[in-house]
Structures are given as structure tokens and as C-alpha cells.
Design an enzyme around this catalytic site. Structure first.
Site, PDB file in Angstrom:
ATOM      1  N   ASP A   1      -6.952  -4.122  -3.683  1.00 12.68           N
ATOM      2  CA  ASP A   1      -5.802  -3.230  -3.539  1.00 12.68           C
ATOM      3  C   ASP A   1      -4.467  -3.891  -3.848  1.00 12.68           C
ATOM      4  O   ASP A   1      -3.541  -3.222  -4.311  1.00 12.68           O
ATOM      5  CB  ASP A   1      -5.775  -2.626  -2.125  1.00 12.68           C
ATOM      6  CG  ASP A   1      -6.791  -1.494  -1.968  1.00 12.68           C
ATOM      7  OD1 ASP A   1      -7.220  -0.932  -2.998  1.00 12.68           O
ATOM      8  OD2 ASP A   1      -7.149  -1.160  -0.826  1.00 12.68           O
TER       9      ASP A   1
ATOM     10  N   TYR B   1      -6.745   5.488   1.567  1.00 15.29           N
ATOM     11  CA  TYR B   1      -6.632   4.699   2.799  1.00 15.29           C
ATOM     12  C   TYR B   1      -5.193   4.372   3.153  1.00 15.29           C
ATOM     13  O   TYR B   1      -4.374   4.153   2.267  1.00 15.29           O
ATOM     14  CB  TYR B   1      -7.395   3.378   2.662  1.00 15.29           C
ATOM     15  CG  TYR B   1      -8.725   3.401   3.362  1.00 15.29           C
ATOM     16  CD1 TYR B   1      -8.767   3.333   4.750  1.00 15.29           C
ATOM     17  CD2 TYR B   1      -9.911   3.504   2.669  1.00 15.29           C
ATOM     18  CE1 TYR B   1      -9.975   3.357   5.420  1.00 15.29           C
ATOM     19  CE2 TYR B   1     -11.132   3.539   3.336  1.00 15.29           C
ATOM     20  CZ  TYR B   1     -11.155   3.463   4.703  1.00 15.29           C
ATOM     21  OH  TYR B   1     -12.342   3.484   5.359  1.00 15.29           O
TER      22      TYR B   1
END
Lengths: 677, 677
Positions: free
Chosen positions: A323, A411
Site C-alpha cells: 500500500d 481499507y
């Protein structure tokens, strides 16, 4: 005005300028993030360079080119404060199919260097190209046909960009992306409605679909029950709680001076970076007993977030996200909502990043800072042992929290740095947001007879097993630059038979100094041990090395992938939760500088293989907070917070408990509160 | 008033009484702790029995004789509510050198049974006898001589009672205690000034010193720097923080009705017990979606606290304390200080215990209850994936904390039960207070060349290595009585070579149902696994078994003592952090009912050896939160809080995230606060 007076004025002006050669920069800190104006300058400088002619020029990363640590430290120690600071930017740009590493002198408005990177891997994808890629299927005939086959209206389709990983493809490979298309329609929670069975491959440089397969039609889960927006909720509602607000009758206890935050015994610099997000620098703690400020953490931030999913299906096997390195943990930071993301007594700060075009964009409320009154004590004791006396001393705990939320697509990672008056720094990472789910024909677990690699959370909805490994870069400078990493191992010892006492065993502590990098690769929990970072050149009066220790606040987790698996090679540091390296300015990102399509040749584990000396040198600790995530129905349609983290706790750093001499809080000034209606 | 009217009134009164046959008891809950009046009744009843004649009659434990679970459950489910509840007390008393187990019917004021216990081990020591024992050395000539040899004024001496443990002595042994004498003088922190080298053994039944040895004279550490009382502190003081107080403009959100606490979606009973301290019973959570209250925890409390020290010296080897079973975790609870031990918005409750003489004593403020506004979110999400929309939904977290502090001599254990609206119960245990230190001639670590079994924290002061193992009794009744314990193990699987995808590995989940007790002895962290308690008779709509899971919030620790060592035999459950037993009313205390001088023949591990069936029956989970404690200088003269704990988290218990339908907090009613000066 006389000539003399003019001369006098001129003299004073010159004198002033000589004393303060860069007056307008006097409040700037060498680690301050790039301002909007600076980002604009950088854009102008690069566009005026030979790269400006390129139509394909794209800014992938624009951030501060961190000054040398010695310069920053000298500045911090006032030796050079007031002197003009070097102000440089590090830019990663793509042009003509090549990756450029450009250093720009911001003050001089000039390019210092421009180097073409020819190694493996590609930079962080820009938000603009992700957006463009996500729109491609809607005009791609085979996809339009796939949507028709599934009875999905194109106007309801939302596609998400997924990095494609690297799976042994030879050569440098293309900059590819895969898309997961979902159905929004009545719900904002399109993640819960995947159009399963479709693979869309996009070439990012060409910005076109280069691969497409509609392998299998799977029912799209229904929208009902998936929306999380307040406006869409219907009774029965959850029971409410009474409101509560922290009030500070004497005001806030911290001061934000530019990017420097001062609170109680802590001083630190808070900065935004598009890749790392929240960066803490130069954290130092005031030692009241010594009457001195002492260094603790030179720099700390999230270096990487590795999220591998555990389904080997064609549409899923590649989902092994990095990420920070692939998406930019800061780029995806979410503006924080006052009163909910942070309490009423919080202050907020903004961040600035550069678009693909190099333009500055403000990220409002990217951080919040607030004092936490948890209701817990910092220390207490009741003493009844002295006849005739009842002694009770309690000191309530107050801490300072700095927060950023990285909302990486589905998320949301809440990352907290909590500074305690005890000298501890508590780092928290909490997961919330939405799971990645897989469409399935199953509507009940009774129908499932094979491994479906996840949990059936709703009809046609399997939430796939996955991990989150959040790796922190922790350049600790405990009371000075040179530190040593020590494992204090607890080992059972036998009492000699036939001795004076009937006790047969006890544990004792063996301190193992990590001399080389290989000595400092730790799987936490494999043996009982405490992990210390000490300054071997500083001792307490008693002769103990001053230090801090690392305490995990959750069950440790390590990667379970095979060593020969491609995502594991890329995140080969993932089997140990702790690594220690000698400080190296270029080693900032656990999975390497170029993570998209990376091969693991430039990552923490690769650097560590050099097995450099790490004793009594400037060291960096890398600590991974891991979560194995088996989803449960409570995680549908949006998961409640799941938290973990660690504490850096002073351990022989202070001569005594630094809060013993904390005078008790007086309660004569309680607030008198009324409602504002 | 006319006769008719009189009759009418009488009729109404009778009618009322018939409907409510035990009106005065209507608010009583069958699990309510004994009241002061009830304790007085019990005392009277026992003193009127044949035991009353005994001069040596001593009450060691007086507590509620817990009614049968089926009766309590029937009452809770209203089937028998209003009916007169059986009200019995369980008393452990000593008389004539014998241990009596007496059951008293409190309502009938009669002895139901009186049984002499002839097994190994002795009951909790009374506060009175500990106090008497601690005073013995002051009139014991050899000790007076020892004090003189050390230049210590007798008036400055404070002796602490230490349980002597069991080290293979044959027979039932005497009720013995050892004393650690220290020097208070100018400091309240006498623990930091041990008179090292002396062993004092006391026979508790005879209340006299039966063993004495002054083995070696060691310097008594100086008083300077040891006191923790605010009044004794001198500059430089620690930096202060600004005050902050939680205000609740709409008032508190919880109600205390007798001992039942109702808050948001939680209902539970809170009770005090002299041995366990804080007892949570009948915790149930309201499921708004189902419109029903659902059972979670029948009973939860600290069952034992095992604290072995790691120094084999004559004066130290035996220090292997069982704080609940030997001392009484509730008996040593500390009255909580408003505003510091608990925040301004807390409410307090009292407890009652019986003295050695059977008299009730009030423990004021033994519990506090408060709502925590941590400033964290319960869940959040920012969605930028839908073109043209920016969605952000955040729900702040509010929880309810119930707290007790067990101040066992030197140590203070803060035990918290935090109820979350998400359905989680978070249990916290935090250590603070004062270390046990050993006197030593060393004044600097440079002088130390051998293993000193601890850390040199100050001149002549070694804090000895030790552990804390806090074992919780958790009688979970997840959505009903019969539950099953499941280990969901994460195992790496290989992707078949030559398959369709280049991925080589993933992890998947193997659920292992614990059929017998042997299947449920878990060393947390030895293999990656989630630990679930499910109701195999209840499924979600999707077909998942409803359950909760146990999550550790700290690094797990297990006992490192040898299996053949005596303290380890007594705490033989200490090598696994999780055990599961079938519910058995008599199995309440992890180290057995009689822990003083115990041999491990009646403990959790011994019961578990029967290897009973535990699948789909009423089960009890025993979970140990462990700390290996290597002291550091910050722990001197009083340690800052060190925390650990666990979470019981709904896992397929709810059909969906129970907080999705929580309406957002409105912020139109913020408090307007002014200072009260």
C-alpha cells in the site's frame, strides 16, 4: 531626511540582513514538508527543463529530499540554526517510458540532478492514472458485453485499480494494473458487489486494456444490507450512547509551531509525505532531573504495508498489495472529520501533494493532534503496611495523540503515535473499512464442500483470507546517534541439587548484543526475550546502559507464504517482525524504492544480507505489526476497528520513574458546563 | 374511615403481597454479594453453633454460596423472578487447628452444613493474623539484636508477611509465614529498604516465631529518593499537563440498579468477592437486529495471580506468591480515589468483607464504573472510488469501564472490564506500585560479576526478576449454555505446480474442534491460530456457528520454571495460557480452593488431566495474562503502569456489524464550559 540618516538606515538594514541571512526562512525547519508554493516551483523548474517538452511527463512522487542527518542534527542543536537551510525536493517522474529521479533545488529553482532509473520496479501510481484506468472498461466492448451478460447497468459499475504484482515475468515488464469491477447502484459499498470472474489488464503507460478474460459468471451479491451510510440505515437502529466531550478548562497543553509540536516533556516534528503519510522526526524528551532534552527518535513512519490475499484463483492470486510503495500511504490519506475521527479537543493540520501534472493539492485535516485523558492512572499505590497510616498516591495519565488515516481504497488504517509523559511512545495501527470480497454462487455454508479461501459473510459473498503487515521505520537515536540492539533472553536455569534451598529452577537473563545485521532478525515470541535499543556510550549512575525497549501490544504475526513464492520474495522481510540495519540514507522503504513490479532485490531483507556491523553505530529498527485476518460476519458490510501496535518504552533511560516528581493534579478548577442548544 | 374502606385497604395490601411474595427482596439478585447485615447474621449463626465455644474461631473467607447456575439462569430469564431466592453463604473458618467449610442459610439464620477439610493446603490468611504476625519481630530478641547490628531503629521497622510456599515438606505442614522486614523511617517506601539476610518464620496458628536466622548483614539502602508521596517531592518537578475532564451534557448513559448495570447494549451484574475481587456475571448483549438480549458471559473474574520470583537465595527462593488464593485479591482491593484512579464522570460502589472475627467491614469505592470517550472511532470509511462523490462515515467509540485495583502489599493491579458497543469485552490488567527488591552490597553495575537475579536500580538495591500470571475464569455461555472450543489454525498450502496461476502458496484455515480437555490446552503463539468459543447449536443465517474469539492484547508469556519445581507443580497450569474445562461448580480457583501450602493436587491442570468431554457442553475458559518482569530503573522507586490484557470479540455472533445501524452523533449540543474558581 539627511544623507547621514539615509546611511544610518541602510547600515541597520544591512546589519540585520547579515545577522539573519534568510529572514523569511527563519521559522522553517529543515524537515518541513514541501509547501504548495514549493511544489509549484518544482513543477515549473521541471517543466522548464528538457523534460518539459515530453507530452508524457508525469509526476509520481514529489517530496522533500531529506537533508543529511548530520546537517539536520546540527540545525536542531542550534549550531547552524538561522543559517540558510538547503531546500531540495526529490521527484520521481515518468517521461517517454522512462523513470527519472530528479533532485530540484527549490530555493535556487534549478534541477540539481536528473538520473534515469533502469532497475526493476516502477514508482507509485498517480491518482490520475488510476482514475483513468478505472474508467477504461466502460468503453471496452468485451466488458460492456460482460456487464450485459450479468444484467448490470454500466452506469452502476465502479472499477478499482489493483496492482498486478510480479510473478516471475522476465525483463522489466510493463506498468500493468488489473481492475476489479463492482456494482454500486443503490449502495455506496460497491466492494461488496464484485463482478466476479473477469480479469482486466491495463497497460498504464499506454493507458489501454491489454488483456481481458471473462472466465465465469458468478451472481453479483445484492445491494441490500451493504450500505453503511447513515442516511441509508433503517430501523432497528443500534442503541445509542450518551455524548461525552473532553473539556480543557485551562486550554490545550500543546503548541504547534510550524511543524514542530511541543507538549509537556515531548518535542517533535510532524510532517506529511505522499508515500509514508505521517512522519515523526527529532522526537526528544525533556528529562527534568537532568534539566536536559534527550534524543529518542530521529525519524519514524510507516515504511510499507504489505497485504497479501490467500486465494489462488485467476482473479485473486496476484492481490498482494504494497500500500505504501505501490499506492502511496500518504497520497490516500483521508481528511479527518472533527468530532468523530478525532475528539472535540483536537487540532488539525493539512498536507500537500503533487498531482500527476505536478500541481499542488491540499489534503485538509490530514493529521489531528489531541490530548487524551483516558481515565487511567500513570502510576498509583495504596500502602496499608505502615501501622496507623493509609497512604494513597495516584497520578492520572495524560498523553498526546497524533493521528492519520490512510484510506487505501476499501481499507482504512488508523495510525496513531501516542506520546506519554512517562517517556513511552505508543504506536497504534487499527484496521477498519471494507473487506475485499469474492463473488460466489454459495448462499449458505452448507453448500460449501471445498476450501473457499475465505468466510461466507452474506449471500454470494466470500471475504477472502488475507494479512496486513505494517512495517515501521524507526530510526532511534537513544540519547545520541550511536546505538546498539540487544536481545535480553530469558532462560531457565537449574538450582544445583543438594544446595541450601529446595527451589529447583528459576529464569535469568542473557543479554545478546547484536553485532551484525544477522544477529538482529527477530521472530517475536519464538523465544522469551526483551528487545532493547541502548546507547552503549551512555550509562545511568548505576551503570546501566541507557535504552528503550520494544514491547508488542498484540499477538505477533509473520508471513506464512512460502519463501519461493513471488509476493514473499518481494516482501522477504515479512517472516521476521524485527530487523536492524545501520543507518543508510537510501534505505527508507522496506520493500524498496520502486515496489510496483518489484522483485525483492532492493528490500530490507536484501540489504540485511550484506550483514553489516550494527554495534554502536547509527542504527535503524524496522518493526512489523502484523494481522492475520480471518473475516467474520461482524466485518460485513464494514468492519469494526481491529487494533494492534507496539510501545517504545524507556528502559534504564531515566535514572528513576520520571513521573515520581509529578505534582498531583488539583481539582479546584472543575468546569461548570451547560448545554449550547 | 369506614370499616369498608379498611377492608378495601387490607384487600389491596394482601393482593399486593400475594403478587409479590417477597417484596423486600424484589430488587435482590441471586448473585448479589453478601451485605453487611448478612455478614453479621452469618457471624451470629456460626458463633451460636458448636464452633462458637472455640476461642480460636477465625473467619478466613465469607462469601456468597453461589446458587446453582440453572436456578440463577431461570431467575434471570424471569421464570422464577419474584420468587424467594435461596440465600446462602460459604464460610471457611479455622477452629482448633482445623479448617471448616460451613454453609449458612442466611435467610433462615441456620447452619446448613459444617465439614472439616482434611486435604492439603490452608485457606486465605486473615488480615488480622497477617498484621499480628508482622508485629512479632519487634518483640523477638534475636531480631532486636539483628536490627541493632544493622543500626536500624526498631520504631522504623515495618515487616511484610510473605507466604512461605510448599517445597516438598511431607505431611500437612504448619500454617507458616515468612517475614520480610524493612526500614521505613523517613520514607513511606519501606519496600526499597530491606533488612536483607534475615529469615523469620512464623507459625500462624500459634502466632509465634518458630524459625529465625540472620545469615548475613547487607547494607540497608538509603531512604533518599525512595519516597513517592507528593508532599515529599522536591524540585526539579516533572512537567505538568493541562487538566482535561470528560463532561456528559446529557448525563451518564448507565444505570446501576442494585448490582445490575445497564448501559447501551450491555447488561451485567457486578459483585465483590473477598477472594476474586471484581466478579462480572450474566453479561448479555442486546442484539438490535434480532430484538433480543443474548447471553455472552455467565461469570468472569480473576481466579488466581501467580507471582514467582527468580532468586534462589535462602531469603528469596520461596517467594512464589498466589495473590488470590493466599492473600485474597478482593480483600486487598484499594478504595479508589475519585478524579485520579477513575475519571470525574465515574460512579463508585462499595464492597463488604468479613474480618477474622466475622464482622463486616466496608470497602468504600472498591469499584468504579465510567464511560470512556477515547477519541477513537468504532468504525470509519472514506470512499473516493465513486466518481464525483466523497463519502465519509465515522462513528466514534464509547465504552463502559468497570475497574478494581488489587493493591497486594507492594504491587497494585488495575483490573478493568471494558464493554464495547461492538459486542467486545476487553479485559485489561495493568501493573504499578512497588517492586520487591533485595539488599546488596553493590552500588554500581561494574562491581557485579555473577548472576544477581535482578537489576541494580539504586545503590544497594536489586529488583529481582519475577513473573505475574493473572488467570481469568471465563464461564462463557455464548448465546446459550452449551458451547464448543475451536482452534482455527492457519496453515500454509502449496499451489499445485503447473497450475493456471503463478502463485505458489497461501494460507488456509483448519478448524479443530476441541472434543476433550487435552485438545484445549493452548500455548498462544506456538502456532498461528484463532481461538473461538462457539455455540454449535446456533447458526447465523449464513450457517456460521455463532461465537466469540479470544484475542491477546499483549505478547503472551508462560511460566519458565521446571516442571519438577515445587512452585511450578502448584501452578502447573502456568505453561499454557488457555485451558478449557467442562463447567463444574466446585472448580473456581485455578490453583485450587486451598492454596496456602498447596501441592498442585487440586488445580486447573489436575482437573484437566481427567480429560473430560468439552464439546457442546457448558464450558469454562481459563486464560492467563502473563508478564515476565525484568525491572528497569524507571521502575524505581515506583513503577509506571505496564499493561496487557485480552479481548473477547464477537465472531459470527451477530449477523452483521452491530454498529452499522448506529445513527451518527449529533453535535448540536456541545457544552459551554466555564471554570469554577
Amino acid at each position: 531626511m539627511s544623507i547621514q540618516l539615509w546611511f544610518l538606515l541602510l547600515f541597520f538594514l544591512l546589519f540585520h540582513l547579515l545577522l539573519h541571512p534568510c529572514l523569511p526562512l527563519s521559522s522553517a525547519h529543515p524537515l518541513d514538508p514541501l509547501t504548495a508554493a514549493e511544489i509549484s516551483t518544482i513543477r515549473r523548474v521541471i517543466q522548464s527543463s528538457h523534460l518539459g517538452a515530453s507530452k508524457s511527463l508525469a509526476f509520481h512522487y514529489v517530496g522533500l529530499d531529506e537533508p543529511d542527518k548530520t546537517d539536520v542534527q546540527a540545525w536542531a542543536e542550534s549550531a547552524t540554526r538561522g543559517r540558510r537551510q538547503r531546500r531540495r525536493a526529490f521527484v520521481v517522474a515518468r517521461s517517454g517510458g522512462e523513470t527519472h529521479e530528479i533532485v530540484v533545488d527549490v530555493a535556487d529553482a534549478s534541477v540539481v540532478s536528473d538520473r534515469v532509473y533502469r532497475g526493476s520496479g516502477y514508482p507509485i501510481q498517480t491518482l490520475d492514472e488510476l482514475e483513468a484506468a478505472a474508467a477504461l472498461p466502460l468503453n471496452y466492448t468485451p466488458f460492456v458485453e460482460s456487464a450485459r451478460r450479468r444484467g448490470v447497468a454500466l452506469s452502476d459499475v465502479v472499477c478499482s485499480p489493483l496492482t498486478a504484482g510480479w510473478f516471475g515475468e522476465p525483463g522489466r515488464g510493463r506498468r500493468r494494473l488489473k481492475l476489479q469491477c463492482c456494482v454500486a447502484g443503490e449502495t455506496a459499498n460497491f466492494y461488496m458487489r464484485p463482478m466476479e470472474g473477469i480479469t482486466v489488464v491495463v497497460d498504464l503507460d499506454e493507458m489501454r486494456i491489454i488483456g481481458y478474460r471473462d472466465r465465469v459468471v458468478v451472481p453479483v451479491p445484492k445491494a441490500e444490507g451493504t450500505d453503511y451510510r447513515a442516511a441509508k440505515q433503517r430501523p432497528p437502529f443500534a442503541l445509542e450512547t450518551k455524548p461525552g466531550v473532553v473539556v480543557q478548562p485551562a486550554g490545550k497543553g500543546f503548541r504547534i509551531d510550524g511543524h514542530v509540536i511541543r507538549w509537556s516533556n515531548w518535542d517533535f516534528h510532524l510532517s506529511y509525505d505522499a508515500r509514508a503519510g505521517l512522519v515523526i522526526s527529532l522526537a526528544s524528551v525533556y528529562d527534568a532531573q537532568k534539566g536536559a532534552r534527550r534524543r529518542v527518535l530521529y525519524r519514524g513512519y510507516v515504511s510499507e504495508v504489505f497485504v497479501p490475499y490467500m486465494d489462488p484463483a485467476e482473479e485473486w492470486y496476484f492481490r498482494t498489495f504494497f500500500d505504501a510503495g505501490e499506492y502511496g500511504f500518504g497520497l490516500w490519506a483521508s481528511p479527518l472529520e472533527p468530532m468523530t475521527d478525532c475528539p472535540a479537543n483536537a487540532e488539525f493540520m493539512d498536507g500537500y501533494y503533487a498531482t500527476q501534472d505536478g500541481e499542488p493539492v491540499k489534503l485538509p485535516n490530514v493529521f489531528c493532534v489531541f490530548e487524551r485523558y483516558s481515565g487511567d492512572a500513570a502510576w498509583r499505590h495504596t500502602e496499608l503496611g505502615i501501622p496507623g497510616q493509609m497512604i494513597r498516591e495516584v497520578r492520572p495519565e495524560v498523553s498526546l495523540v497524533v493521528r492519520m488515516v490512510g484510506a487505501l481504497g476499501n481499507y482504512d488504517y488508523v495510525t496513531d503515535w501516542e506520546f506519554k509523559t512517562s517517556g513511552s511512545i505508543k504506536v497504534g495501527v487499527s484496521l477498519t473499512g471494507i473487506l475485499e470480497v469474492k463473488g460466489t454462487p454459495y448462499t449458505h455454508t452448507d453448500q460449501i464442500t471445498t476450501d473457499v479461501h475465505g468466510s461466507l459473510l452474506a449471500e454470494n459473498t466470500i471475504a477472502v483470507y488475507h494479512d496486513h503487515f505494517v512495517t515501521y521505520y524507526l530510526d532511534l537515536d537513544i540519547d545520541g546517534l550511536n546505538n546498539t540492539f540487544i536481545k535480553s533472553k530469558l532462560k531457565t536455569a537449574r538450582v544445583a541439587d543438594g544446595g541450601d534451598v529446595p527451589r529447583r529452577s528459576y529464569w535469568t537473563v542473557t543479554r545478546e548484543v547484536a553485532k551484525m545485521e544477522a544477529d538482529a532478525r527477530v521472530e517475536i515470541g519464538s523465544v522469551p526475550a526483551e528487545l532493547l535499543i541502548v546507547n552503549p556510550n551512555k550509562k545511568t549512575k548505576m551503570g546501566n546502559h541507557v535504552g528503550y525497549r520494544l514491547i508488542t501490544n498484540g499477538a505477533p504475526a509473520a508471513s506464512l507464504l512460502s519463501d519461493d513464492d513471488y509476493p514473499q520474495m518481494r516482501a522477504s522481510y515479512g517472516k521476521k517482525q524485527v530487523w536492524v540495519t545501520p543507518y543508510n540514507k537510501s534505505e527508507k522503504w522496506a520493500a524498496g524504492l520502486y515496489v510496483d513490479n518489484s522483485r525483492g532485490d532492493d528490500n530490507l531483507a536484501a540489504w540485511s544480507l550484506r550483514n553489516r556491523a550494527i554495534e554502536n553505530v547509527d542504527i535503524v529498527v524496522w518493526h512489523t505489526v502484523g494481522f492475520h485476518h480471518i473475516p467474520y460476519q461482524e466485518d460485513f458490510p464494514l468492519m469494526p476497528m481491529l487494533s494492534s501496535g507496539f510501545e517504545l518504552r524507556p528502559s534504564n533511560f531515566f535514572e528513576i520513574n520520571p513521573l515520581i516528581r509529578l505534582r498531583p493534579t488539583k481539582h479546584t478548577h472543575l468546569p461548570n458546563c451547560t448545554l449550547i442548544v
